[in-house]
Scaffold this motif. Structure first.
Motif, PDB file in Angstrom:
ATOM      1  N   GLN A 130       0.716  -1.345   0.097  1.00  0.00           N
ATOM      2  CA  GLN A 130       0.017  -0.072   0.093  1.00  0.00           C
ATOM      3  C   GLN A 130       0.746   1.185   0.025  1.00  0.00           C
ATOM      4  O   GLN A 130       0.282   2.123   0.020  1.00  0.00           O
ATOM      5  N   ALA A 131       1.926   1.210   0.002  1.00  0.00           N
ATOM      6  CA  ALA A 131       3.038   2.289   0.234  1.00  0.00           C
ATOM      7  C   ALA A 131       3.634   2.528  -1.192  1.00  0.00           C
ATOM      8  O   ALA A 131       3.729   1.817  -2.187  1.00  0.00           O
ATOM      9  N   THR A 132       4.220   3.705  -1.146  1.00  0.00           N
ATOM     10  CA  THR A 132       4.795   4.151  -2.705  1.00  0.00           C
ATOM     11  C   THR A 132       6.343   4.083  -2.525  1.00  0.00           C
ATOM     12  O   THR A 132       6.805   3.370  -1.507  1.00  0.00           O
ATOM     13  N   ASN A 133       7.072   4.081  -3.472  1.00  0.00           N
ATOM     14  CA  ASN A 133       8.436   3.723  -3.601  1.00  0.00           C
ATOM     15  C   ASN A 133       9.360   4.374  -2.471  1.00  0.00           C
ATOM     16  O   ASN A 133      10.221   3.990  -2.056  1.00  0.00           O
ATOM     17  N   LYS A 134       8.915   5.599  -2.230  1.00  0.00           N
ATOM     18  CA  LYS A 134       9.652   6.486  -1.202  1.00  0.00           C
ATOM     19  C   LYS A 134       9.318   5.929  -0.033  1.00  0.00           C
ATOM     20  O   LYS A 134      10.516   5.892   0.815  1.00  0.00           O
ATOM     21  N   GLN A 135       8.099   5.399   0.241  1.00  0.00           N
ATOM     22  CA  GLN A 135       7.770   4.998   1.675  1.00  0.00           C
ATOM     23  C   GLN A 135       8.533   3.887   1.967  1.00  0.00           C
ATOM     24  O   GLN A 135       9.103   3.410   2.917  1.00  0.00           O
ATOM     25  N   ASN A 136       8.792   2.939   0.713  1.00  0.00           N
ATOM     26  CA  ASN A 136       9.381   1.597   1.064  1.00  0.00           C
ATOM     27  C   ASN A 136      10.818   1.634   1.115  1.00  0.00           C
ATOM     28  O   ASN A 136      11.413   0.883   1.669  1.00  0.00           O
ATOM     29  N   LEU A 137      11.539   2.892   0.860  1.00  0.00           N
ATOM     30  CA  LEU A 137      12.957   3.110   1.061  1.00  0.00           C
ATOM     31  C   LEU A 137      13.056   3.410   2.273  1.00  0.00           C
ATOM     32  O   LEU A 137      13.811   3.051   2.853  1.00  0.00           O
ATOM     33  N   ILE A 138      12.001   3.988   3.022  1.00  0.00           N
ATOM     34  CA  ILE A 138      12.125   4.315   4.544  1.00  0.00           C
ATOM     35  C   ILE A 138      11.909   2.795   5.259  1.00  0.00           C
ATOM     36  O   ILE A 138      12.526   2.795   6.412  1.00  0.00           O
ATOM     37  N   TRP A 139      10.852   2.351   4.829  1.00  0.00           N
ATOM     38  CA  TRP A 139      10.428   1.075   5.287  1.00  0.00           C
ATOM     39  C   TRP A 139      11.819  -0.040   5.252  1.00  0.00           C
ATOM     40  O   TRP A 139      12.044  -0.772   6.394  1.00  0.00           O
ATOM     41  N   LYS A 140      12.523  -0.011   4.153  1.00  0.00           N
ATOM     42  CA  LYS A 140      13.434  -0.902   4.063  1.00  0.00           C
ATOM     43  C   LYS A 140      14.606  -0.510   5.224  1.00  0.00           C
ATOM     44  O   LYS A 140      15.481  -1.144   5.447  1.00  0.00           O
ATOM     45  N   GLY A 141      14.799   1.038   5.467  1.00  0.00           N
ATOM     46  CA  GLY A 141      15.563   1.473   6.559  1.00  0.00           C
ATOM     47  C   GLY A 141      15.413   0.762   7.838  1.00  0.00           C
ATOM     48  O   GLY A 141      16.369   0.474   8.406  1.00  0.00           O
ATOM     49  N   VAL A 142      14.121   0.393   8.148  1.00  0.00           N
ATOM     50  CA  VAL A 142      13.819  -0.334   9.226  1.00  0.00           C
ATOM     51  C   VAL A 142      14.503  -1.670   9.233  1.00  0.00           C
ATOM     52  O   VAL A 142      15.179  -2.084  10.054  1.00  0.00           O
ATOM     53  N   TRP A 143      14.357  -2.198   7.778  1.00  0.00           N
ATOM     54  CA  TRP A 143      15.093  -3.807   7.788  1.00  0.00           C
ATOM     55  C   TRP A 143      16.598  -3.824   8.116  1.00  0.00           C
ATOM     56  O   TRP A 143      17.110  -4.489   8.814  1.00  0.00           O
ATOM     57  N   VAL A 144      17.372  -2.747   7.561  1.00  0.00           N
ATOM     58  CA  VAL A 144      18.862  -2.531   7.663  1.00  0.00           C
ATOM     59  C   VAL A 144      19.002  -2.364   9.116  1.00  0.00           C
ATOM     60  O   VAL A 144      20.052  -2.903   9.795  1.00  0.00           O
ATOM     61  N   ASN A 145      18.199  -1.724   9.757  1.00  0.00           N
ATOM     62  CA  ASN A 145      18.525  -1.194  11.233  1.00  0.00           C
ATOM     63  C   ASN A 145      18.123  -2.496  11.959  1.00  0.00           C
ATOM     64  O   ASN A 145      18.864  -2.625  12.996  1.00  0.00           O
TER      65      ASN A 145
END
Length: 237
Positions: A130-145
């Motif tokens: 349900q998120a945009t590409n920009k949102q998902n780059l932030i969400w993937k930031g959670v993954w790497v953290n």
């Protein structure tokens, strides 16, 4: 008629270095090279991205990896669960404590998904439809953290006799992702409690209602001063 040589990759038939390079990279590139292209666009501090990059490439000094390099190990078991041999796949994905952290991530935004056992596929599928590409780059930031915080917790156990705590790992990952947004964007004005309790609405504001302007790294250091290196900054606390 005299035969001539024609370079089939160009309409003109003339050879060019750029066309040759493109041809070579298409055929020799890692089929999962998309992983690294996305990784370096992910919104996280550089030291966090480097840890994730090493994990995705299987370069973390896990007990399995060290043993293969000829290092003598007292135990091959995962320092966190003490149940299975410590490999990158296990410590970051299969360990019961790691699985608990990933479950908390999806619970945080009110969704669920099938979790892959391969690190690269897990990263690619850490995605909100349900998120945009920009949102998902932030969400993937959670993954790497999460990857970084799992490794930090592992080292705390190995070197300082720490105690494994999945909730602490998840909370630290939340904090690191919030700190990146707070210090690297102009439009992010949310408190840590807002970030933790209203994640979905914050992501919506970031991508749809406000333009996110990322602050260049050196400008960020000048504006906010120098902070602790564990959070991606270097200098005085």
């Amino acid at each position: 008629m005299e035969d001539i040589q024609v370079w089939g990759k160009e309409d003109s038939g003339m050879f060019s270095v750029s066309a040759a390079y493109e041809c070579l990279t298409k055929h020799s590139a890692d089929p999962q090279s998309e992983v690294y292209n996305i990784l370096w666009k992910t919104k996280a501090f550089p030291n966090v991205l480097m840890t994730a990059w090493r994990a995705l490439r299987g370069r973390m000094p896990t007990r399995q990896c060290l043993s293969r390099r000829g290092v003598s190990m007292n135990s091959m078991l995962c320092p966190m669960c003490q149940l299975e041999e410590e490999s990158s796949q296990h410590i970051f994905l299969l360990c019961k404590y790691a699985q608990r952290v990933w479950s908390e991530c999806f619970k945080w935004v009110g969704t669920s998904t099938v979790q892959h056992n391969d690190l690269k596929m897990h990263f690619l599928n850490f995605y909100l439809f349900q998120a945009t590409n920009k949102q998902n780059l932030i969400w993937k930031g959670v993954w790497v953290n999460v990857i970084r915080c799992i490794w930090d917790q592992r080292n705390l156990i190995v070197f300082q006799q720490g105690v494994v705590d999945a909730d602490e790992i998840f909370q630290k990952a939340q904090l690191k992702s919030w700190l990146w947004l707070k210090h690297r964007t102009h439009s992010f004005n949310y408190s840590f409690s807002d970030w933790v309790l209203n994640q979905s609405s914050v992501l919506e504001v970031l991508s749809n209602k406000q333009a996110v302007v990322f602050i260049p790294w050196m400008m960020q250091r000048q504006k906010y001063g120098l902070m602790h290196s564990n959070l991606g900054f270097v200098g005085e606390v």
